[in-house]
Each structure stands twice: as C-alpha cells, then as structure tokens.
Design a protein around this motif. Structure first.
Motif, mmCIF file in Angstrom:
data_model
loop_
_atom_site.group_PDB
_atom_site.id
_atom_site.type_symbol
_atom_site.label_atom_id
_atom_site.label_comp_id
_atom_site.label_asym_id
_atom_site.label_seq_id
_atom_site.Cartn_x
_atom_site.Cartn_y
_atom_site.Cartn_z
ATOM 1 N N LEU A 153 0.852 -1.187 0.000
ATOM 2 C CA LEU A 153 0.000 0.000 0.000
ATOM 3 C C LEU A 153 0.890 1.240 0.000
ATOM 4 N N ASP A 154 0.957 1.920 -1.144
ATOM 5 C CA ASP A 154 1.797 3.110 -1.255
ATOM 6 C C ASP A 154 0.982 4.345 -0.892
ATOM 7 N N GLU A 155 1.041 4.712 0.394
ATOM 8 C CA GLU A 155 0.336 5.899 0.906
ATOM 9 C C GLU A 155 -1.132 5.890 0.495
ATOM 10 N N ILE A 156 -1.811 4.791 0.786
ATOM 11 C CA ILE A 156 -3.228 4.699 0.447
ATOM 12 C C ILE A 156 -4.053 5.719 1.219
ATOM 13 N N ASP A 157 -3.501 6.267 2.304
ATOM 14 C CA ASP A 157 -4.211 7.292 3.075
ATOM 15 C C ASP A 157 -4.117 8.678 2.455
ATOM 16 N N SER A 158 -3.303 8.827 1.404
ATOM 17 C CA SER A 158 -3.139 10.137 0.769
ATOM 18 C C SER A 158 -4.453 10.587 0.114
ATOM 19 N N GLY A 159 -4.876 11.805 0.417
ATOM 20 C CA GLY A 159 -6.063 12.375 -0.205
ATOM 21 C C GLY A 159 -7.380 11.911 0.383
ATOM 22 N N LEU A 160 -7.355 11.241 1.529
ATOM 23 C CA LEU A 160 -8.584 10.726 2.130
ATOM 24 C C LEU A 160 -9.020 11.591 3.308
ATOM 25 N N ASP A 161 -10.330 11.802 3.419
ATOM 26 C CA ASP A 161 -10.839 12.437 4.628
ATOM 27 C C ASP A 161 -10.989 11.380 5.717
ATOM 28 N N VAL A 162 -11.383 11.801 6.903
ATOM 29 C CA VAL A 162 -11.435 10.896 8.047
ATOM 30 C C VAL A 162 -12.388 9.732 7.808
ATOM 31 N N ASP A 163 -13.570 10.008 7.238
ATOM 32 C CA ASP A 163 -14.558 8.955 7.024
ATOM 33 C C ASP A 163 -14.084 7.952 5.977
ATOM 34 N N ALA A 164 -13.523 8.446 4.875
ATOM 35 C CA ALA A 164 -13.035 7.554 3.828
ATOM 36 C C ALA A 164 -11.888 6.694 4.340
ATOM 37 N N LEU A 165 -11.034 7.271 5.170
ATOM 38 C CA LEU A 165 -9.930 6.503 5.738
ATOM 39 C C LEU A 165 -10.443 5.341 6.578
ATOM 40 N N LYS A 166 -11.468 5.576 7.379
ATOM 41 C CA LYS A 166 -12.040 4.510 8.209
ATOM 42 C C LYS A 166 -12.626 3.400 7.349
ATOM 43 N N ILE A 167 -13.375 3.776 6.311
ATOM 44 C CA ILE A 167 -14.016 2.785 5.443
ATOM 45 C C ILE A 167 -12.978 1.922 4.745
ATOM 46 N N ILE A 168 -11.989 2.557 4.146
ATOM 47 C CA ILE A 168 -10.991 1.815 3.376
ATOM 48 C C ILE A 168 -10.120 0.964 4.288
ATOM 49 N N SER A 169 -9.754 1.504 5.435
ATOM 50 C CA SER A 169 -8.957 0.725 6.382
ATOM 51 C C SER A 169 -9.734 -0.498 6.864
ATOM 52 N N HIS A 170 -11.018 -0.315 7.135
ATOM 53 C CA HIS A 170 -11.863 -1.437 7.577
ATOM 54 C C HIS A 170 -11.902 -2.521 6.503
ATOM 55 N N ASP A 171 -12.066 -2.129 5.244
ATOM 56 C CA ASP A 171 -12.137 -3.104 4.162
ATOM 57 C C ASP A 171 -10.816 -3.850 3.989
ATOM 58 N N ILE A 172 -9.711 -3.130 4.086
ATOM 59 C CA ILE A 172 -8.400 -3.773 3.948
ATOM 60 C C ILE A 172 -8.168 -4.768 5.080
ATOM 61 N N MET A 173 -8.514 -4.384 6.306
ATOM 62 C CA MET A 173 -8.313 -5.280 7.437
ATOM 63 C C MET A 173 -9.196 -6.513 7.350
ATOM 64 N N ARG A 174 -10.422 -6.338 6.847
ATOM 65 C CA ARG A 174 -11.292 -7.509 6.675
ATOM 66 C C ARG A 174 -10.671 -8.488 5.684
ATOM 67 N N LEU A 175 -10.195 -7.969 4.550
ATOM 68 C CA LEU A 175 -9.574 -8.831 3.547
ATOM 69 C C LEU A 175 -8.302 -9.485 4.094
ATOM 70 N N GLN A 176 -7.515 -8.708 4.831
ATOM 71 C CA GLN A 176 -6.249 -9.239 5.348
ATOM 72 C C GLN A 176 -6.488 -10.355 6.358
ATOM 73 N N LYS A 177 -7.490 -10.187 7.198
ATOM 74 C CA LYS A 177 -7.790 -11.225 8.192
ATOM 75 C C LYS A 177 -8.372 -12.471 7.544
ATOM 76 N N GLU A 178 -9.209 -12.285 6.525
ATOM 77 C CA GLU A 178 -9.826 -13.427 5.844
ATOM 78 C C GLU A 178 -8.812 -14.208 5.020
ATOM 79 N N ARG A 179 -7.912 -13.490 4.349
ATOM 80 C CA ARG A 179 -7.060 -14.123 3.342
ATOM 81 C C ARG A 179 -5.605 -14.264 3.776
ATOM 82 N N LYS A 180 -5.268 -13.666 4.920
ATOM 83 C CA LYS A 180 -3.949 -13.862 5.539
ATOM 84 C C LYS A 180 -2.794 -13.434 4.645
ATOM 85 N N PHE A 181 -3.002 -12.393 3.826
ATOM 86 C CA PHE A 181 -1.872 -11.933 3.017
ATOM 87 C C PHE A 181 -0.927 -11.078 3.857
ATOM 88 N N GLY A 182 0.332 -11.056 3.459
ATOM 89 C CA GLY A 182 1.288 -10.158 4.069
ATOM 90 C C GLY A 182 1.034 -8.743 3.567
#
Length: 265
Positions: A171-200
């Motif tokens: 993730l190359d600065e995926i937080d760049s250009g995001l407001d607080v709400d968008a950051l929460k949504i995208i971070s939540h989605d990434i963490m869900r995928l990471q926990k389900e699929r166990k990627f590094g």
C-alpha cells in the motif's frame, strides 16, 4: 524441504541513472504479518514498492524473492501472477475505459495462461466482491478513476485487491487524499480482507493515523534510503508525538540498520 513462505527483501539498492535511492533495505514479511514503513519525504518509501513490482524507471540491485522465487528476474505481469499487488498513491485516470472492462482485463491477465473468464462469470464474481465491500455497482460503468474522488479511487484499488487475491499487498500511501470517514471505510475493508485471506501487508505512510486502523506488527523508519530503526506500533505512536527529527537526528541521517526501538520487541 518445504519452501519458506515469505516476501524476502535482501540488501535492496535502487538507482535512477547514477543516483542512489535505496541503499540496502532488508525486510522479511510473512503471510498474515503487517509491516509499516514510515519516514520523511524523499526517504525512498514509494521507491521500495515500485522496485518490488518491477517499475522500469529504476535500476535495482540486491535480492527479492516471494516464497523462494526470485522476483527481480520476473517482469511486471509475472510478479503480479506470483502474488504481488501494489495499490498506487495516485491511481491514474483512464478516460474511455470502463471500470468493468479494466477489472476483467487484469483479472484475466492474473489467471493466465488459463482461458479468459466469460463476461457473465466475471460479473457474478465482481458483484459478489462489491457487495462485500458495500460498493455501488454503478462504479462498473464509470471510466476508470475519471472524475473519482480520492476515496472512490482508493475504494477501486481495494476492489482490485479483493478480486486478484494477492499473497502480498503493498500500500503506497493509500491514506493520501482521504478524509477521516473515507480513511475509516478503506482501512476497515483492507483489514477484513487481510484477516480473511492472511496476506502479508506492507503499508507505506507518512503518518500514524492509518496505523490506528491497520494495526501493524512491525514499524520501520526509512531515512535516506536505509532502515534506521524498527519496532512495534509504539514506534509509530512516538513518531506521531515527537516527529521524525529526534529519530533521524539520533540515529544519524547517514544511518545504518538500527536495532529494535526501546519500546519494541
């Protein structure tokens, strides 16, 4: 003997022309681990990601392998098929190319040499992933990133991640250009995928804010092309409180590889 499962980066050096950028970076990222690389502007953070995926603008020396398979000898498409995914800091807009056509193209490229998936099959898969991400299917008819907000661009990157099912995500600065709400949504989605699929996961960022959601196992400080300090999430909290000056000044801008910080393990 079974191959060791990890993304291994060994004394990686990069150059643009004769100018050195990375000066010997070493990291090991195992499935399910989250590593964050932080550092001042110009320290080489984004270069690390682009060198790993095969950006032709960089001359690369040293070593990098994915589950024992040499990465540096592979082209960009082969690295993707091996399981490496890069989310861009500023995803480019491509007027005239719909999100649906782009996604199906990269999905089929990742499956090669298997036969291309049918449009009907692909629509079923992509709509399932979009439902899980709570994304409006109207996205599919829009031109790729054309007129997208910062949050929409990054959500489109997350959808690509979900579809391609990589083994290691950069993730190359995926937080760049995001407001607080968008950051929460995208971070939540990434963490869900990471926990389900166990990627590094390797997170490149300037700020500790996104790490409140992504919860790194390890934090590394990159300065002048070298990792000068590594530790746990406590190191990110310290940077948020004190800035980079104390760490960079103490460890030296010319830095070598430092040990774990006093708060880490």
């Amino acid at each position: 003997m079974a191959k060791k499962s990890e993304l291994s980066i060994r004394a990686l050096r990069t150059f643009i022309g004769d100018k050195p950028i990375l000066r010997g970076v070493s990291l090991q990222i195992r499935p399910g681990e989250i590593h964050a690389v932080m550092g001042p502007n110009g320290s080489g953070k984004s270069t690390l990601c682009h060198a790993l995926v095969g950006d032709p603008n960089f001359k690369v020396e040293g070593g990098a392998s994915l589950d024992g398979k040499d990465l540096l000898g592979l082209d960009i498409n082969e690295r993707s098929r091996a399981g490496l995914f890069l989310s861009f800091q500023t995803p480019p807009a491509v007027p005239g190319v719909s999100v649906a056509n782009y996604l199906r193209t990269i999905y089929n490229a990742a499956r090669a040499p298997a036969a291309p998936i049918s449009i009907a099959e692909f629509e079923k898969i992509v709509k399932q992933e979009m439902a899980a991400l709570r994304m409006d299917e109207a996205f599919l008819d829009r031109y790729l990133n054309d007129g997208f907000s910062g949050g929409e661009k990054k959500r489109c990157e997350t959808l690509q991640m979900a579809l391609l099912q990589p083994r290691y995500v950069l993730l190359d600065e995926i937080d760049s250009g995001l407001d607080v709400d968008a950051l929460k949504i995208i971070s939540h989605d990434i963490m869900r995928l990471q926990k389900e699929r166990k990627f590094g996961l390797l997170v490149i960022t300037h700020y500790a804010r996104i790490l409140q959601y992504l919860k790194p196992d390890y934090v590394h400080v990159l300065n002048r092309g070298r990792i000068i300090q590594s530790g746990t999430a406590a190191l990110a909290a310290r940077i948020e409180k004190e800035g980079y000056d104390k760490i960079v000044g103490k460890e030296g801008g010319e830095g070598g590889m430092a040990g774990l910080d006093e708060e880490g393990a």
